[in-house]
Design a protein around this motif. Structure first.
Motif, PDB file in Angstrom:
ATOM      1  N   PHE A 282      51.605  47.350  48.968  1.00 41.29           N
ATOM      2  CA  PHE A 282      52.604  47.753  48.544  1.00 41.29           C
ATOM      3  C   PHE A 282      53.704  48.774  49.384  1.00 41.29           C
ATOM      4  CE2 PHE A 282      49.241  50.926  48.007  1.00 41.29           C
ATOM      5  CZ  PHE A 282      49.640  52.134  47.765  1.00 41.29           C
ATOM      6  N   ASN A 283      54.805  48.965  48.982  1.00 42.71           N
ATOM      7  CA  ASN A 283      55.662  50.577  49.342  1.00 42.71           C
ATOM      8  C   ASN A 283      56.067  50.419  48.050  1.00 42.71           C
ATOM      9  OD1 ASN A 283      57.466  48.298  48.696  1.00 42.71           O
ATOM     10  ND2 ASN A 283      58.282  47.939  50.070  1.00 42.71           N
ATOM     11  N   LYS A 284      56.797  51.713  47.921  1.00 45.91           N
ATOM     12  CA  LYS A 284      57.881  52.558  47.425  1.00 45.91           C
ATOM     13  C   LYS A 284      58.418  51.910  46.145  1.00 45.91           C
ATOM     14  CE  LYS A 284      57.696  56.550  49.704  1.00 45.91           C
ATOM     15  NZ  LYS A 284      58.589  57.870  49.981  1.00 45.91           N
ATOM     16  N   GLU A 285      59.157  51.097  46.988  1.00 38.31           N
ATOM     17  CA  GLU A 285      60.190  49.905  45.741  1.00 38.31           C
ATOM     18  C   GLU A 285      59.034  49.029  44.595  1.00 38.31           C
ATOM     19  OE1 GLU A 285      63.689  46.882  46.469  1.00 38.31           O
ATOM     20  OE2 GLU A 285      62.128  46.784  47.197  1.00 38.31           O
ATOM     21  N   VAL A 286      57.362  49.055  45.504  1.00 43.09           N
ATOM     22  CA  VAL A 286      56.499  48.300  44.319  1.00 43.09           C
ATOM     23  C   VAL A 286      56.302  49.335  43.552  1.00 43.09           C
ATOM     24  CG1 VAL A 286      53.905  46.917  44.372  1.00 43.09           C
ATOM     25  CG2 VAL A 286      56.045  46.335  46.256  1.00 43.09           C
ATOM     26  N   LEU A 287      55.216  50.131  43.958  1.00 38.14           N
ATOM     27  CA  LEU A 287      55.204  51.904  43.215  1.00 38.14           C
ATOM     28  C   LEU A 287      56.091  51.458  42.343  1.00 38.14           C
ATOM     29  CD1 LEU A 287      53.527  54.207  45.658  1.00 38.14           C
ATOM     30  CD2 LEU A 287      52.009  51.782  44.307  1.00 38.14           C
ATOM     31  N   LYS A 288      57.395  52.282  42.477  1.00 47.27           N
ATOM     32  CA  LYS A 288      58.404  52.385  41.876  1.00 47.27           C
ATOM     33  C   LYS A 288      58.894  51.188  40.339  1.00 47.27           C
ATOM     34  CE  LYS A 288      63.146  54.626  40.762  1.00 47.27           C
ATOM     35  NZ  LYS A 288      64.250  54.419  42.053  1.00 47.27           N
ATOM     36  N   MET A 289      58.007  49.980  41.073  1.00 49.22           N
ATOM     37  CA  MET A 289      58.334  48.562  39.788  1.00 49.22           C
ATOM     38  C   MET A 289      57.241  49.108  39.178  1.00 49.22           C
ATOM     39  SD  MET A 289      59.942  45.814  38.569  1.00 49.22           S
ATOM     40  CE  MET A 289      61.230  45.484  39.735  1.00 49.22           C
ATOM     41  N   ALA A 290      56.222  49.045  39.757  1.00 45.66           N
ATOM     42  CA  ALA A 290      54.668  49.066  38.865  1.00 45.66           C
ATOM     43  C   ALA A 290      54.839  50.060  37.763  1.00 45.66           C
ATOM     44  CB  ALA A 290      53.687  49.172  39.914  1.00 45.66           C
ATOM     45  N   GLU A 291      54.652  51.186  38.224  1.00 43.00           N
ATOM     46  CA  GLU A 291      54.891  52.230  37.142  1.00 43.00           C
ATOM     47  C   GLU A 291      55.928  52.250  36.434  1.00 43.00           C
ATOM     48  OE1 GLU A 291      55.399  56.216  39.288  1.00 43.00           O
ATOM     49  OE2 GLU A 291      53.452  56.056  40.542  1.00 43.00           O
ATOM     50  N   SER A 292      57.268  51.770  35.979  1.00 40.11           N
ATOM     51  CA  SER A 292      58.426  51.447  35.553  1.00 40.11           C
ATOM     52  C   SER A 292      58.380  50.302  34.302  1.00 40.11           C
ATOM     53  CB  SER A 292      59.269  51.012  35.832  1.00 40.11           C
ATOM     54  OG  SER A 292      59.488  49.584  36.577  1.00 40.11           O
ATOM     55  N   MET A 293      56.787  49.993  34.555  1.00 40.58           N
ATOM     56  CA  MET A 293      56.510  49.370  33.499  1.00 40.58           C
ATOM     57  C   MET A 293      54.928  49.709  33.028  1.00 40.58           C
ATOM     58  SD  MET A 293      56.959  45.335  35.968  1.00 40.58           S
ATOM     59  CE  MET A 293      56.036  44.211  34.493  1.00 40.58           C
ATOM     60  N   GLY A 294      54.504  50.726  33.022  1.00 36.95           N
ATOM     61  CA  GLY A 294      53.341  51.342  32.716  1.00 36.95           C
ATOM     62  C   GLY A 294      52.783  51.051  33.412  1.00 36.95           C
ATOM     63  N   PHE A 295      52.248  50.686  34.382  1.00 40.98           N
ATOM     64  CA  PHE A 295      50.816  51.007  35.587  1.00 40.98           C
ATOM     65  C   PHE A 295      50.678  51.890  35.762  1.00 40.98           C
ATOM     66  CE2 PHE A 295      52.671  46.354  34.223  1.00 40.98           C
ATOM     67  CZ  PHE A 295      51.478  45.912  33.840  1.00 40.98           C
ATOM     68  N   LYS A 296      49.282  52.267  36.251  1.00 41.98           N
ATOM     69  CA  LYS A 296      49.121  52.911  37.442  1.00 41.98           C
ATOM     70  C   LYS A 296      48.470  52.050  38.567  1.00 41.98           C
ATOM     71  CE  LYS A 296      47.952  56.512  33.984  1.00 41.98           C
ATOM     72  NZ  LYS A 296      48.427  58.396  34.358  1.00 41.98           N
ATOM     73  N   VAL A 297      48.857  52.205  39.545  1.00 44.72           N
ATOM     74  CA  VAL A 297      48.469  51.847  40.795  1.00 44.72           C
ATOM     75  C   VAL A 297      47.159  52.236  41.227  1.00 44.72           C
ATOM     76  CG1 VAL A 297      49.023  50.119  42.957  1.00 44.72           C
ATOM     77  CG2 VAL A 297      50.517  50.986  41.489  1.00 44.72           C
ATOM     78  N   ILE A 298      45.990  51.367  41.480  1.00 43.03           N
ATOM     79  CA  ILE A 298      44.963  51.846  42.228  1.00 43.03           C
ATOM     80  C   ILE A 298      44.669  51.411  43.694  1.00 43.03           C
ATOM     81  CG2 ILE A 298      42.823  52.328  41.796  1.00 43.03           C
ATOM     82  CD1 ILE A 298      44.371  53.656  39.109  1.00 43.03           C
ATOM     83  N   HIS A 299      44.187  52.718  44.276  1.00 42.55           N
ATOM     84  CA  HIS A 299      43.914  52.566  45.867  1.00 42.55           C
ATOM     85  C   HIS A 299      42.370  52.320  45.569  1.00 42.55           C
ATOM     86  CE1 HIS A 299      45.520  49.925  49.970  1.00 42.55           C
ATOM     87  NE2 HIS A 299      45.346  50.941  50.258  1.00 42.55           N
TER      88      HIS A 299
END
Length: 252
Positions: free
Chosen positions: A158-175
């Protein structure tokens, strides 16, 4: 005069060593800051969770599944024997093929997270294609009766763009931050040693339950009771997140 210049040269070397050491420390701290993901994020600075709170002994055991169906049940058996609750990240295609296994994971008291729909790096796709992949995965899980908000990106890319997209859709990104690379089958004892040596409070452990892993169920026979004996408590990802948020509020 000769004595003066010798002393000055030695003094210069001493200060150069101090300067080099200071620069090294600064670079080290900068790298640490750049490679450690924050628990929390904002619109300006999206983040992935790679570690919970180090204030208590909670740890999260997570499994990725993207193909196959032979290793899931042996792993579930080991978790049941030790009364350990884990979080399984599965991609939409796999969930469509094996809805009975998704149900079995859930019925055993484990948490379900997403790996997107196709297991393909988000860094190799246009951001609009990433959005479509997430929407398709979300719909698959909705039809199966799951409204999961936990997302692990394919291969952890992921990168910041992917993280921003995921969060805008209501997801919490887990590493994650403990990865013995069990999918490489380096040896049961190697997997055990790595996990036992590197696990600390608040850690997120990454293991796999796809057909590629041959040694993980056996390794769990030692890892699960071993980490318990060291004082760690296994919790699902949602609980690790809530504990981390609680600790953050206490520090404010």
């Amino acid at each position: 005069m000769q004595h003066f210049y010798v002393w000055k040269f030695k003094n210069w070397k001493r200060w150069m060593l101090i300067l080099i050491a200071a620069m090294f420390s600064a670079v080290f701290l900068w790298v640490q800051g750049e490679t450690t993901f924050s628990v929390f994020s904002s619109k300006e600075s999206p983040a992935a969770l790679s570690k919970g709170s180090d204030k208590d002994p909670n740890i999260a055991l997570t499994f990725n599944i993207s193909w196959g169906n032979t290793q899931v049940e042996p792993i579930l058996d080991q978790l049941k024997k030790q009364d350990v609750k884990a979080t399984f990240f599965v991609n939409g295609e796999w969930a469509e093929r094996h809805p009975e296994l998704v149900d079995k994971i859930k019925k055993n008291g484990h948490e379900i997270g997403m790996l997107g729909y196709r297991y393909e790096s988000y860094l190799k796709q246009d951001i609009e294609d990433v959005r479509k992949d997430l929407l398709k995965a979300k719909e698959v899980f909705r039809k199966l009766g799951y409204d999961t908000r936990l997302l692990r990106t394919p291969s952890g890319h992921f990168n910041k763009e992917v993280l921003k997209m995921a969060e805008s859709m209501g997801f919490k990104v887990i590493h994650w931050n403990v990865n013995p690379q069990d999918w490489k089958n380096p040896g049961t004892q190697t997997i055990i040693d790595y996990v036992m040596k590197n696990t600390t409070k608040g850690d997120i452990l990454l293991l796999h339950a796809s057909d590629s892993v041959k040694q993980t169920p056996k390794a769990l026979e030692t890892i699960l009771p071993g980490l318990k004996n060291k004082g760690f408590k296994f919790v699902p990802m949602s609980e690790l997140i809530s504990r981390a948020e609680a600790q953050e509020k206490k520090l404010e």
